[in-house]
Scaffold this motif. Structure first.
Motif, PDB file in Angstrom:
ATOM      1  N   ASP A 116      39.304  54.157  20.856  1.00  0.00           N
ATOM      2  CA  ASP A 116      40.131  55.149  20.173  1.00  0.00           C
ATOM      3  C   ASP A 116      39.899  56.523  20.793  1.00  0.00           C
ATOM      4  O   ASP A 116      39.118  56.677  21.735  1.00  0.00           O
ATOM      5  N   ASP A 117      40.585  57.556  20.286  1.00  0.00           N
ATOM      6  CA  ASP A 117      40.480  58.883  20.898  1.00  0.00           C
ATOM      7  C   ASP A 117      39.137  59.555  20.651  1.00  0.00           C
ATOM      8  O   ASP A 117      38.844  60.590  21.234  1.00  0.00           O
ATOM      9  N   ASP A 118      38.294  59.003  19.783  1.00  0.00           N
ATOM     10  CA  ASP A 118      36.931  59.490  19.588  1.00  0.00           C
ATOM     11  C   ASP A 118      35.952  58.733  20.478  1.00  0.00           C
ATOM     12  O   ASP A 118      34.742  58.842  20.312  1.00  0.00           O
ATOM     13  N   ASN A 119      36.487  57.931  21.393  1.00  0.00           N
ATOM     14  CA  ASN A 119      35.702  57.146  22.337  1.00  0.00           C
ATOM     15  C   ASN A 119      34.861  56.076  21.657  1.00  0.00           C
ATOM     16  O   ASN A 119      33.823  55.678  22.149  1.00  0.00           O
ATOM     17  N   LYS A 120      35.301  55.619  20.472  1.00  0.00           N
ATOM     18  CA  LYS A 120      34.627  54.521  19.775  1.00  0.00           C
ATOM     19  C   LYS A 120      35.085  53.202  20.391  1.00  0.00           C
ATOM     20  O   LYS A 120      36.279  52.956  20.507  1.00  0.00           O
ATOM     21  N   CYS A 121      34.140  52.391  20.784  1.00  0.00           N
ATOM     22  CA  CYS A 121      34.442  51.106  21.412  1.00  0.00           C
ATOM     23  C   CYS A 121      34.546  50.030  20.336  1.00  0.00           C
ATOM     24  O   CYS A 121      33.626  49.849  19.545  1.00  0.00           O
ATOM     25  N   TYR A 122      35.658  49.313  20.300  1.00  0.00           N
ATOM     26  CA  TYR A 122      35.872  48.236  19.331  1.00  0.00           C
ATOM     27  C   TYR A 122      35.623  46.866  19.931  1.00  0.00           C
ATOM     28  O   TYR A 122      35.539  45.885  19.214  1.00  0.00           O
ATOM     29  N   LEU A 123      35.515  46.778  21.247  1.00  0.00           N
ATOM     30  CA  LEU A 123      35.205  45.507  21.883  1.00  0.00           C
ATOM     31  C   LEU A 123      34.536  45.788  23.214  1.00  0.00           C
ATOM     32  O   LEU A 123      35.045  46.551  24.027  1.00  0.00           O
ATOM     33  N   GLU A 124      33.404  45.186  23.419  1.00  0.00           N
ATOM     34  CA  GLU A 124      32.776  45.169  24.727  1.00  0.00           C
ATOM     35  C   GLU A 124      32.631  43.708  25.090  1.00  0.00           C
ATOM     36  O   GLU A 124      32.049  42.924  24.335  1.00  0.00           O
ATOM     37  N   ILE A 125      33.212  43.337  26.216  1.00  0.00           N
ATOM     38  CA  ILE A 125      33.257  41.927  26.574  1.00  0.00           C
ATOM     39  C   ILE A 125      32.881  41.777  28.049  1.00  0.00           C
ATOM     40  O   ILE A 125      33.322  42.550  28.895  1.00  0.00           O
ATOM     41  N   ASN A 126      32.027  40.826  28.328  1.00  0.00           N
ATOM     42  CA  ASN A 126      31.648  40.517  29.703  1.00  0.00           C
ATOM     43  C   ASN A 126      32.226  39.159  30.052  1.00  0.00           C
ATOM     44  O   ASN A 126      32.068  38.202  29.298  1.00  0.00           O
ATOM     45  N   TYR A 127      32.895  39.093  31.191  1.00  0.00           N
ATOM     46  CA  TYR A 127      33.505  37.836  31.598  1.00  0.00           C
ATOM     47  C   TYR A 127      33.536  37.757  33.119  1.00  0.00           C
ATOM     48  O   TYR A 127      33.368  38.752  33.808  1.00  0.00           O
ATOM     49  N   THR A 128      33.731  36.563  33.621  1.00  0.00           N
ATOM     50  CA  THR A 128      33.865  36.364  35.060  1.00  0.00           C
ATOM     51  C   THR A 128      35.259  35.821  35.348  1.00  0.00           C
ATOM     52  O   THR A 128      35.849  35.112  34.536  1.00  0.00           O
ATOM     53  N   PHE A 129      35.775  36.198  36.505  1.00  0.00           N
ATOM     54  CA  PHE A 129      37.073  35.696  36.938  1.00  0.00           C
ATOM     55  C   PHE A 129      37.057  35.520  38.442  1.00  0.00           C
ATOM     56  O   PHE A 129      36.156  36.013  39.128  1.00  0.00           O
ATOM     57  N   ASP A 130      38.032  34.802  38.948  1.00  0.00           N
ATOM     58  CA  ASP A 130      38.119  34.474  40.357  1.00  0.00           C
ATOM     59  C   ASP A 130      39.268  35.260  40.976  1.00  0.00           C
ATOM     60  O   ASP A 130      40.295  35.476  40.331  1.00  0.00           O
ATOM     61  N   ILE A 131      39.093  35.670  42.229  1.00  0.00           N
ATOM     62  CA  ILE A 131      40.167  36.308  42.998  1.00  0.00           C
ATOM     63  C   ILE A 131      40.445  35.404  44.186  1.00  0.00           C
ATOM     64  O   ILE A 131      39.537  35.070  44.946  1.00  0.00           O
ATOM     65  N   ARG A 132      41.699  34.997  44.324  1.00  0.00           N
ATOM     66  CA  ARG A 132      42.100  34.076  45.388  1.00  0.00           C
ATOM     67  C   ARG A 132      43.233  34.675  46.206  1.00  0.00           C
ATOM     68  O   ARG A 132      43.860  35.645  45.785  1.00  0.00           O
ATOM     69  N   LYS A 133      43.552  34.041  47.306  1.00  0.00           N
ATOM     70  CA  LYS A 133      44.670  34.516  48.157  1.00  0.00           C
ATOM     71  C   LYS A 133      46.001  34.286  47.468  1.00  0.00           C
ATOM     72  O   LYS A 133      46.967  34.996  47.740  1.00  0.00           O
ATOM     73  N   GLU A 134      46.074  33.290  46.584  1.00  0.00           N
ATOM     74  CA  GLU A 134      47.313  32.995  45.851  1.00  0.00           C
ATOM     75  C   GLU A 134      47.009  32.896  44.363  1.00  0.00           C
ATOM     76  O   GLU A 134      45.869  32.674  43.968  1.00  0.00           O
ATOM     77  N   TRP A 135      48.030  33.029  43.534  1.00  0.00           N
ATOM     78  CA  TRP A 135      47.879  32.873  42.094  1.00  0.00           C
ATOM     79  C   TRP A 135      47.441  31.461  41.755  1.00  0.00           C
ATOM     80  O   TRP A 135      47.791  30.508  42.472  1.00  0.00           O
ATOM     81  N   ALA A 136      46.722  31.311  40.679  1.00  0.00           N
ATOM     82  CA  ALA A 136      46.335  29.978  40.208  1.00  0.00           C
ATOM     83  C   ALA A 136      47.584  29.222  39.779  1.00  0.00           C
ATOM     84  O   ALA A 136      48.525  29.820  39.264  1.00  0.00           O
ATOM     85  N   ALA A 137      47.604  27.921  39.968  1.00  0.00           N
ATOM     86  CA  ALA A 137      48.729  27.091  39.511  1.00  0.00           C
ATOM     87  C   ALA A 137      48.767  27.135  37.985  1.00  0.00           C
ATOM     88  O   ALA A 137      47.745  27.132  37.327  1.00  0.00           O
ATOM     89  N   THR A 138      49.990  27.202  37.435  1.00  0.00           N
ATOM     90  CA  THR A 138      50.132  27.260  35.973  1.00  0.00           C
ATOM     91  C   THR A 138      50.541  25.925  35.412  1.00  0.00           C
ATOM     92  O   THR A 138      51.057  25.080  36.078  1.00  0.00           O
TER      93      THR A 138
END
Length: 91
Positions: A69-91
């Protein structure tokens, strides 16, 4: 009369990744807020990183799309991992 400051009840339920020319990637946030393993795959060069001030939150039926929010209050802190590839993942 008591002077009370009420904290808003905020629950963040999903993360959406929007990239032009692609369908949105909608990722439900686990109840414990800790996605396991690789959460999603992105095509390299498809997104950038930006930060912005978002203002005041008022009650509304539609979901908001920000975490701080505008008072810099954090409502969610989340740690996650993701992959970066040359092409989009198949859907």
């Amino acid at each position: 009369m008591r002077d009370e400051t009420l904290e808003p009840e905020v629950k963040i339920v999903e993360l959406c990744i929007i990239s032009p020319g692609r369908s949105d990637i909608v990722l439900p946030i686990p109840e414990d807020g800790k996605p396991k393993g690789l959460w999603f795959t992105l095509k390299e060069g498809s997104l950038d990183n930006t930060k912005e001030m978002i203002g005041t939150f008022s009650p509304q039926p539609e979901a908001y799309t920000h975490f701080l929010d505008d008072d810099n209050k954090c409502y969610l802190e989340i740690n996650y991992t993701f992959d970066i590839r040359k092409e989009w993942a198949a859907t």
